[in-house]
Write a protein that holds these residues in place. Structure first.
Motif: not given
Length: 468
Positions: A426-430, A433-436, A457-458
């Motif tokens: 879940i964390i990896g996908a989020a 797909k939506k960094p930051g 962090p971005r």
């Protein structure tokens, strides 16, 4: 005539001394030639919670296939944590050989390393029973510390005492031993022990939802070694072994004073069991909390210096068995005496053995819950499904957004989590797909439910951390 007698006596003594010295030199030479080629330097890098870490220590070969035994690795390090592992053959042209961690024995803390390349390995074979006596000469073979070529070296000492703590531990005098991981030999060449970091003196205390080890200080290591009696059974077991379990979390010595024995109506001191876990061998055999064990397999419990040592010795005897073995217990329950037979099961995973995952970007690490958490954890979250927070990096995003140590994460971005695999996914996908974008957690903290949004962090952080 008196002067002549004195001269003869002095001559005889001098001759005897020279003979003893020559014998010692021969013994040292024989043992050195056999053991020095079995010693290597182990170098491992592994993932820690904050950064990659590395260790360097000694290891000794125990078979021709290139299996090595070492005390250098912390027993919490598992094969999946290893980033790089190599062994260095002593010598100025020290050959580097790739290796891997096979497993770490849960009872002794000994780690087993396998060389990944073929070599003409020399092996040390340890005896099953050392049968050591006070005054006996012993030799240890190790590698010179701080020497670039890791030159082998040898040391001589004499057995000063064989201690029970409750495990056997040998104290030496008249010299000191070589470094941790060095094999110890008798004059006739038998391998009878290992210089260790004294894992057999350390024990695990349950506190703050985890086990903490307590052991000897490093400065004492060269004066002690562990006889082969305490680990030969591990070497005889092919592959990682499962420890046996009978189901009581608490074992306490009772009846060690006349007053206590009279109150409990005991003819012999015993061990009171408590916190018996459901569906355990003890429950199936009809045992109850506060039952008192007075004998194991027909033998009265061996009484050591303190009730605590007697309890630890009982556990030591159990660890010599394996899951599926039957044991017979003499039990006192109030005025009733009974004999109980139970079949040992495999010990359930301990908190330190639970799967873990760390995310360096969020600055946190979590682990899965295990069965024993229900009994070790006395907080309101003991039976709450989820992942336990075991690390929060100081100054990291998780700390800034108010995540706390021992919080139980129940959902991530609205999805329930109870395994690190799902959490990682879940964390990896989020973050891909939506960094930051903030990661939304629902956590239990005591009786309260907390909604926490962690802003990562971005820029992606450098890789590292257990489970990543």
């Amino acid at each position: 005539m008196g002067k002549l007698r004195t001269a003869l006596v002095v001559g005889l003594l001098a001759g005897a001394t020279l003979t003893a010295e020559a014998q010692t030199e021969t013994q040292l030479g024989d043992i050195y030639s056999r053991a020095s080629s079995a010693m290597v330097v182990l170098k491992c890098a592994f993932r820690g919670q904050q950064a990659n870490r590395s260790i360097t220590g000694q290891a000794v070969c125990i078979d021709k296939a290139g299996t090595f035994l070492t005390f250098a690795l912390d027993n919490r390090v598992r094969p999946e944590h290893i980033v790089r592992c190599r062994i260095v053959v002593p010598g100025h042209a020290g050959r580097n050989v790739a290796a891997k961690l096979l497993w770490t024995d849960a009872e002794t803390g000994m780690a087993f390393i396998q060389a990944s390349e073929a070599h003409n390995w020399s092996a040390v074979k340890f005896v099953r029973n050392a049968n050591l006596a006070v005054g006996q000469k012993v030799f240890s073979v190790g590698l010179m510390p701080n020497d670039p070529s890791h030159a082998p070296c040898v040391a001589v000492a004499y057995v000063s005492a064989v201690l029970r703590v409750p495990e056997l531990l040998v104290y030496v005098t008249g010299g000191k031993l070589t470094g941790v991981g060095s094999p110890v030999f008798t004059a006739d060449g038998r391998a009878v022990g290992l210089v260790g970091r004294q894992p057999f003196l350390s024990h695990q205390l349950a506190a703050n939802r985890k086990f903490t080890e307590v052991g000897l200080k490093n400065r004492q290591e060269s004066a002690f070694f562990t006889p082969a009696d305490e680990f030969a059974h591990v070497l005889e077991h092919p592959g990682r072994r499962k420890l046996p379990w009978f189901g009581a979390l608490s074992v306490q010595g009772v009846g060690f004073t006349p007053e206590d024995a009279e109150i409990r109506r005991l003819d012999h001191p015993g061990l009171m069991i408590d916190q018996i876990t459901p569906d355990s061998p003890a429950i199936k055999a009809g045992l109850k909390d506060r039952d008192i064990i007075t004998a194991l397999d027909g033998q009265p419990l061996e009484l050591l210096a303190t009730p605590e040592l007697t309890a630890r010795n009982f556990q030591r005897m159990l660890f010599r068995k394996k899951p599926g073995d039957q044991i017979k217990l003499a039990v006192v329950r109030g005025d009733q005496k009974m004999n109980v037979t139970l079949t040992l099961s495999a010990m359930p995973p301990r908190p330190s053995e639970a799967p873990t995952y760390q995310n360096a970007g969020l600055g946190l690490a979590v682990r899965e819950k295990v069965l024993l958490d229900q009994y070790l954890d006395k907080s309101p979250t003991a039976n709450v499904p989820g992942l336990i927070v075991i690390f929060v990096r100081r100054g990291g995003p998780a700390e800034r957004d108010n995540l706390k140590l021992y919080d139980v994460i129940t959902t991530v971005n609205g999805q329930p989590v109870s395994t690190v695999g799902v959490f990682r996914q879940i964390i990896g996908a989020a973050m891909e797909k939506k960094p930051g974008e903030a990661v939304n957690l629902l956590v239990r903290r005591g009786e309260q439910v907390q909604a926490i949004s962690i802003q990562p962090p971005r820029a992606p952080p450098a890789p590292g951390g257990i489970g990543e």
